[in-house]
Motif scaffolding. Structure first.
Motif, PDB file in Angstrom:
ATOM      1  N   ARG A  42      -6.629  -5.146 -11.193  1.00  0.00           N
ATOM      2  CA  ARG A  42      -5.336  -4.929 -12.074  1.00  0.00           C
ATOM      3  C   ARG A  42      -5.594  -6.146 -13.143  1.00  0.00           C
ATOM      4  NH1 ARG A  42      -3.385   0.016 -12.200  1.00  0.00           N
ATOM      5  NH2 ARG A  42      -2.645   0.876 -10.157  1.00  0.00           N
TER       6      ARG A  42
ATOM      7  N   ALA B 155       3.199   5.557  -1.393  1.00  0.00           N
ATOM      8  CA  ALA B 155       1.996   4.503  -1.652  1.00  0.00           C
ATOM      9  C   ALA B 155       2.557   3.468  -2.692  1.00  0.00           C
ATOM     10  CB  ALA B 155       0.893   5.266  -2.224  1.00  0.00           C
ATOM     11  N   PHE B 156       2.115   2.338  -2.427  1.00  0.00           N
ATOM     12  CA  PHE B 156       2.700   1.159  -3.261  1.00  0.00           C
ATOM     13  C   PHE B 156       1.585  -0.178  -3.229  1.00  0.00           C
ATOM     14  CE2 PHE B 156       4.065   0.334   1.024  1.00  0.00           C
ATOM     15  CZ  PHE B 156       3.853  -0.933   1.195  1.00  0.00           C
ATOM     16  N   GLU B 157       1.767  -1.009  -4.195  1.00  0.00           N
ATOM     17  CA  GLU B 157       0.769  -1.947  -4.119  1.00  0.00           C
ATOM     18  C   GLU B 157       1.306  -3.341  -3.895  1.00  0.00           C
ATOM     19  OE1 GLU B 157      -1.646  -1.848  -7.798  1.00  0.00           O
ATOM     20  OE2 GLU B 157      -2.046   0.353  -7.567  1.00  0.00           O
TER      21      GLU B 157
ATOM     22  N   LEU C 151      -8.729  -2.651  -2.768  1.00  0.00           N
ATOM     23  CA  LEU C 151      -8.228  -3.749  -3.567  1.00  0.00           C
ATOM     24  C   LEU C 151      -8.336  -3.275  -4.949  1.00  0.00           C
ATOM     25  CD1 LEU C 151     -10.321  -6.610  -1.851  1.00  0.00           C
ATOM     26  CD2 LEU C 151      -7.986  -6.061  -1.459  1.00  0.00           C
ATOM     27  N   VAL C 152      -7.252  -3.145  -5.493  1.00  0.00           N
ATOM     28  CA  VAL C 152      -7.229  -2.512  -6.807  1.00  0.00           C
ATOM     29  C   VAL C 152      -7.302  -3.330  -7.947  1.00  0.00           C
ATOM     30  CG1 VAL C 152      -5.747  -0.754  -8.135  1.00  0.00           C
ATOM     31  CG2 VAL C 152      -5.596  -0.609  -5.934  1.00  0.00           C
TER      32      VAL C 152
ATOM     33  N   THR D 190       0.246   2.215   2.144  1.00  0.00           N
ATOM     34  CA  THR D 190       1.204   3.662   2.396  1.00  0.00           C
ATOM     35  C   THR D 190       2.254   3.139   3.230  1.00  0.00           C
ATOM     36  OG1 THR D 190      -0.156   4.464   4.221  1.00  0.00           O
ATOM     37  CG2 THR D 190      -1.145   4.891   1.952  1.00  0.00           C
TER      38      THR D 190
ATOM     39  N   HIS E 163      -4.769  -5.905  -6.464  1.00  0.00           N
ATOM     40  CA  HIS E 163      -3.498  -5.670  -5.467  1.00  0.00           C
ATOM     41  C   HIS E 163      -4.057  -5.001  -4.311  1.00  0.00           C
ATOM     42  CE1 HIS E 163      -0.247  -6.176  -8.549  1.00  0.00           C
ATOM     43  NE2 HIS E 163      -1.195  -6.871  -9.062  1.00  0.00           N
ATOM     44  N   VAL E 164      -3.391  -4.850  -3.238  1.00  0.00           N
ATOM     45  CA  VAL E 164      -3.772  -4.021  -2.024  1.00  0.00           C
ATOM     46  C   VAL E 164      -3.100  -2.734  -2.044  1.00  0.00           C
ATOM     47  CG1 VAL E 164      -3.879  -4.012   0.427  1.00  0.00           C
ATOM     48  CG2 VAL E 164      -4.404  -6.008  -0.631  1.00  0.00           C
ATOM     49  N   LEU E 165      -3.436  -1.730  -2.023  1.00  0.00           N
ATOM     50  CA  LEU E 165      -2.858  -0.337  -1.825  1.00  0.00           C
ATOM     51  C   LEU E 165      -2.535  -0.227  -0.477  1.00  0.00           C
ATOM     52  CD1 LEU E 165      -1.986   2.528  -3.412  1.00  0.00           C
ATOM     53  CD2 LEU E 165      -4.341   3.315  -2.928  1.00  0.00           C
TER      54      LEU E 165
END
Length: 235
Positions: A76, A171-173, A73-74, A85, A81-83
């Motif tokens: 921001r 990888a994306f969020e 859980l990034v 792949t 946001h959830v990282l």
């Protein structure tokens, strides 16, 4: 895999039988850093909605293997946001699928957090010093006989990721608020040889690492673990 196990080769083509818009979204007040920390600090019992279909449809002759994933859980400015792949297309298990960083436990790794942190560092270059583990979710058994423990953590930016090109295509969020809104959760049913499989999908329109807008089809075990997180944060 046993002949009786129905394979899903193209989940996007499987009919949608419902959308869970009747369920309330997790309120924004429950999705902030402090609220999520407090929820994982509570010890009250709860029952996950999904424990996996590996017990029912698993691989014949393949013993269960311990595994773990990191649910990052990034932090921001606009919220958590959830990282996630996207796996490379040549992998033996879960090729091309959207997943959390993670994998099989290595000898000597008795704590799922060890496995999740190591795998996240190896797969996407996520430094351990930027990852703060706050809890874990109940294990989920996949159809490929992995008993996966989701380890939930807060990730402190800035992030400079370095992807393992063999395992990770990108990888994306995704905003946690999107994933915790059941109106975006679609239910699918797959019929094959007299058997049925049910799964969730959470398609997300977002920009990849190259800046291009595309759809990320979140489904299967990843979507099921996110749905379990929804029920946990809603409790």
């Amino acid at each position: 895999m046993s002949a009786a196990t129905p394979l899903i080769l193209d989940p996007r083509a499987i009919p949608v039988i419902g959308v869970d818009e009747h369920l309330p979204a997790v309120p924004p007040t429950a999705l902030g850093e402090a609220a999520v920390r407090a929820r994982f600090a509570r010890s009250d019992a709860w029952t996950p909605m999904f424990s996996g279909d590996g017990q029912r449809l698993g691989v014949q002759g393949r013993p269960p293997a311990a595994a773990a994933v990191l649910v990052p859980l990034v932090l921001r400015p606009d919220g958590l946001h959830v990282l996630l792949t996207r796996r490379t297309d040549h992998l033996r298990d879960h090729a091309g699928q959207i997943s959390f960083p993670g994998g099989r436990a290595e000898p000597g790794e008795d704590d799922p957090a060890q496995t999740a942190l190591r795998e996240a560092e190896e797969e996407v270059g996520l430094p351990r010093e930027q990852v703060e583990v706050i809890g874990r979710m109940p294990a989920y058994t996949t159809i490929t006989s992995f008993v996966v423990t989701p380890v939930v953590a807060l990730v402190h930016p800035p992030l400079v990721l370095q992807l393992d090109p063999f395992e990770v295509a990108e990888a994306f969020e995704v905003p946690l608020s999107f994933l915790m809104t059941p109106a975006f959760h679609r239910r699918h049913r797959f019929d094959s040889d007299g058997q049925q499989r049910h799964f969730l999908s959470m398609p997300w329109q977002g920009r990849g690492g190259d800046g291009e807008l595309r759809e990320y089809f979140i489904w299967g075990a990843t979507a099921a673990m996110l749905r379990n997180l929804y029920h946990f944060l809603s409790a």
